[in-house]
Design a protein around this motif. Structure first.
Motif, mmCIF file in Angstrom:
data_model
loop_
_atom_site.group_PDB
_atom_site.id
_atom_site.type_symbol
_atom_site.label_atom_id
_atom_site.label_comp_id
_atom_site.label_asym_id
_atom_site.label_seq_id
_atom_site.Cartn_x
_atom_site.Cartn_y
_atom_site.Cartn_z
ATOM 1 N N THR A 413 0.852 -1.187 0.000
ATOM 2 C CA THR A 413 0.000 0.000 0.000
ATOM 3 C C THR A 413 0.889 1.238 0.000
ATOM 4 O O THR A 413 1.815 1.355 0.815
ATOM 5 C CB THR A 413 -0.913 0.007 1.237
ATOM 6 N N THR A 414 0.610 2.186 -0.887
ATOM 7 C CA THR A 414 1.492 3.342 -1.037
ATOM 8 C C THR A 414 0.848 4.675 -0.669
ATOM 9 O O THR A 414 1.547 5.629 -0.343
ATOM 10 C CB THR A 414 2.000 3.436 -2.490
ATOM 11 N N GLN A 415 -0.488 4.758 -0.698
ATOM 12 C CA GLN A 415 -1.132 6.032 -0.369
ATOM 13 C C GLN A 415 -2.610 5.828 -0.069
ATOM 14 O O GLN A 415 -3.272 4.981 -0.670
ATOM 15 C CB GLN A 415 -0.976 7.036 -1.521
ATOM 16 N N THR A 427 -3.896 3.500 -3.135
ATOM 17 C CA THR A 427 -3.039 3.006 -4.208
ATOM 18 C C THR A 427 -2.094 1.962 -3.631
ATOM 19 O O THR A 427 -1.714 2.035 -2.460
ATOM 20 C CB THR A 427 -2.211 4.138 -4.846
ATOM 21 N N TYR A 428 -1.756 0.981 -4.453
ATOM 22 C CA TYR A 428 -0.768 -0.007 -4.030
ATOM 23 C C TYR A 428 0.133 -0.344 -5.219
ATOM 24 O O TYR A 428 -0.222 -0.121 -6.380
ATOM 25 C CB TYR A 428 -1.447 -1.269 -3.481
ATOM 26 N N ARG A 429 1.319 -0.880 -4.881
ATOM 27 C CA ARG A 429 2.269 -1.281 -5.904
ATOM 28 C C ARG A 429 2.410 -2.789 -5.906
ATOM 29 O O ARG A 429 2.622 -3.399 -4.862
ATOM 30 C CB ARG A 429 3.634 -0.628 -5.660
ATOM 31 N N ALA A 436 1.651 0.112 -10.618
ATOM 32 C CA ALA A 436 0.833 0.838 -9.649
ATOM 33 C C ALA A 436 -0.646 0.619 -9.943
ATOM 34 O O ALA A 436 -1.066 0.578 -11.105
ATOM 35 C CB ALA A 436 1.154 2.318 -9.692
ATOM 36 N N HIS A 437 -1.442 0.473 -8.885
ATOM 37 C CA HIS A 437 -2.878 0.231 -9.025
ATOM 38 C C HIS A 437 -3.643 1.126 -8.044
ATOM 39 O O HIS A 437 -3.120 1.508 -6.993
ATOM 40 C CB HIS A 437 -3.216 -1.232 -8.734
ATOM 41 N N THR A 438 -4.886 1.429 -8.397
ATOM 42 C CA THR A 438 -5.776 2.212 -7.534
ATOM 43 C C THR A 438 -7.040 1.408 -7.257
ATOM 44 O O THR A 438 -7.594 0.781 -8.173
ATOM 45 C CB THR A 438 -6.157 3.548 -8.200
#
Length: 527
Positions: A413-415, A427-429, A436-438
């Motif tokens: 998870t990035t944001q 968002t996750y990578r 990157a995905h949302t």
């Protein structure tokens, strides 16, 4: 509404009413109003001292007020207080009916002395184990002080109101229409927030205390066990805790505490507190430790400096500060905390009925959270950093059987995304591909383990790279006369039963340390 067992219990409880109680219902033609009418009829049937009126004019329907005849209606339930809140209802009836509360006399006087005009509203969910403490505290305050009023509101039943007021976590308390508090709070914590002079008075009392033989810092299972074992030795024992019960208060189901097949965190904590208070232990609750000044040599005193500025001195110290939920540490998490980012699926899950949510973490806690939420929300996306889930096989099988759950592994998870008011996604990578995905959603439940509450110990004694207190087989730390126990230590496996055993061991080790001090050192400390 109530089964025969509950009716019998209620009848027994209501025999303690000292004078009549009125229930003033505000109902409409809805099914929930019909359910509430059945509940109120059951209550009236249980005691001739309970009277029911159906002429309530509250805008929230269904709702009902609890009051002594002729008195102002200062306690109101909007919704059906069942589940965890049934006890809140029973206590409100008893207190409105003159039954004395189990509260220290000085606390009662502190409540009565509050001046001003206090109109509280608490949003709760029936599955929230943190909510009853808040509801019961504010109800009691309303009964004791005519300047205080309280409405307890079932957020799942009044969804439009929850949406309009942007309530995204329970319990959420409003005072005079403005945000007051979120999360579990004890009666003492609420009073401390209202009575601004209380902290200074408490600090003065604490600063005047003498030297303890054993001072326990922390009120979870490790701290409680340490206090009991120390007090049983007949030595001067104190316990200072930011919140008695610690992380266990936020635990819903406990099924692995040996000899107790099933219990819940608040119930276990109540038992711990009763056990500690059965001994001569000086319990100092709502006291957060800020600094440890350890003894330099055996026989010297150690000091615990509290955030209030008061200092406690002891011949031995047992540190049991416990741990807290680990955060993701990504942009947006702190901004949207309690606005879509949550840490207790049992408490806040009902607020996301019919919505899309994510669970971060594939261990037992994360998978259990996903299973529970799947029965409430529209869809659950479980995101796990590892290449596979780490939960027990039986939980993974149950998760795989649910049609509205998507599992994503090898994902970071990035944001946390939001619209400045609430969460709108994350968002996750993908770790293998770096793509990157949302994910669009309304709620994120973080279940990625614990972090020790040891920041305040930096530089005072040896800590592991993870911030855990380094201990030996006896619970001894790197500082003489200072021991540690529970989830904040390097002891492997963070479990309630292990923490309790650790606390007992640390207390026995502290006692052994005391009795083996040289005579001259013991006399110097006593002086």
């Amino acid at each position: 509404m109530l089964d025969q067992g509950l009716k019998s219990q209620l009848k027994t409880y209501l025999e303690n009413l000292r004078h009549p109680v009125e229930l003033i219902a505000s109902l409409d033609a809805s099914a929930k109003s019909a359910e509430l009418k059945v509940l109120l009829d059951d209550i009236v049937e249980a005691s001739e001292k309970v009277l029911l009126r159906l002429d309530g004019q509250d805008a929230r329907k269904p709702s009902f007020a609890v009051r002594a005849p002729g008195a102002d209606a200062r306690v109101t339930f909007a919704g059906l207080p069942m589940g965890h809140e049934f006890t809140s209802l029973v206590l409100a009836l008893l207190q409105a009916g003159g039954h004395p509360p189990r509260v220290e006399p000085e606390v009662i006087e502190q409540i009565k002395a509050l001046e001003g005009d206090y109109s509280f509203e608490t949003y709760f969910s029936l599955s929230c184990q943190n909510c009853p403490d808040v509801v019961q505290a504010l109800n009691l305050m309303s009964v004791l002080n005519p300047a205080i009023r309280h409405v307890a509101i079932d957020g799942a039943l009044f969804q439009d109101e929850v949406e309009a007021r942007k309530i995204m976590a329970v319990p959420t308390v409003l005072l005079n229409g403005q945000p007051f508090a979120q999360g579990r709070m004890s009666l003492e914590q609420i009073l401390a927030k209202l009575d601004t002079g209380a902290a200074a008075r408490d600090a003065a009392k604490i600063a005047a205390k003498g030297t303890f033989d054993v001072l326990v810092v922390g009120g979870g299972p490790a701290g409680a066990a340490a206090a009991v074992y120390a007090a049983r030795k007949g030595i001067v024992t104190g316990l200072a805790a930011e919140r008695f019960g610690g992380q266990v208060l936020d635990t819903m189901a406990i099924e692995n505490f040996i000899s107790v097949p099933h219990t819940e965190g608040p119930k276990l904590v109540s038992g711990l507190e009763q056990h500690v208070k059965a001994y001569d232990v000086d319990v100092m609750n709502l006291q957060k430790a800020a600094r440890l000044v350890p003894a330099k040599t055996a026989g010297e005193l150690s000091e615990i400096v509290l955030e209030s500025g008061a200092t406690l001195r002891a011949k031995t110290v047992i540190l049991a500060p416990g741990a807290r939920w680990r955060q993701m540490g990504v942009p947006g998490e702190e901004q949207y905390r309690n606005q879509g980012v949550a840490y207790c699926p049992h408490c806040d899950g009902p607020l996301y009925k019919g919505k899309r949510v994510a669970v971060i973490g594939g261990g037992n806690s994360g998978v259990e959270a996903a299973i529970d939420l799947a029965g409430i929300v529209a869809h659950v996306t479980l995101i796990e950093y590892d290449s596979q889930l780490r939960a027990d096989a039986v939980l993974q099988r149950k998760l795989a059987s649910l049609p509205n759950v998507t599992v994503i592994t090898s994902a970071l998870t990035t944001q946390v995304l939001g619209d400045s008011e609430k969460v709108t996604g994350l968002t996750y990578r993908d770790r293998p591909t770096e793509a990157a995905h949302t994910v669009e959603l309304e709620g994120i439940f973080v279940q990625i383990g614990l972090v020790p509450n040891t920041e305040w110990l930096q530089g005072a004694l040896a800590l592991s790279p993870r911030g855990e207190i380094e201990v030996d087989a006896h619970g001894a730390t790197s500082a003489p006369g200072v021991f540690a126990a529970g989830d904040a230590t390097t002891t492997p496996f963070k479990q309630i039963v292990i923490a309790a055993g650790d606390g007992a061991k640390a207390a026995l080790s502290a006692f052994d340390y005391l009795i083996h001090l040289p005579t001259e050192a013991t006399q110097a400390v006593a002086a």
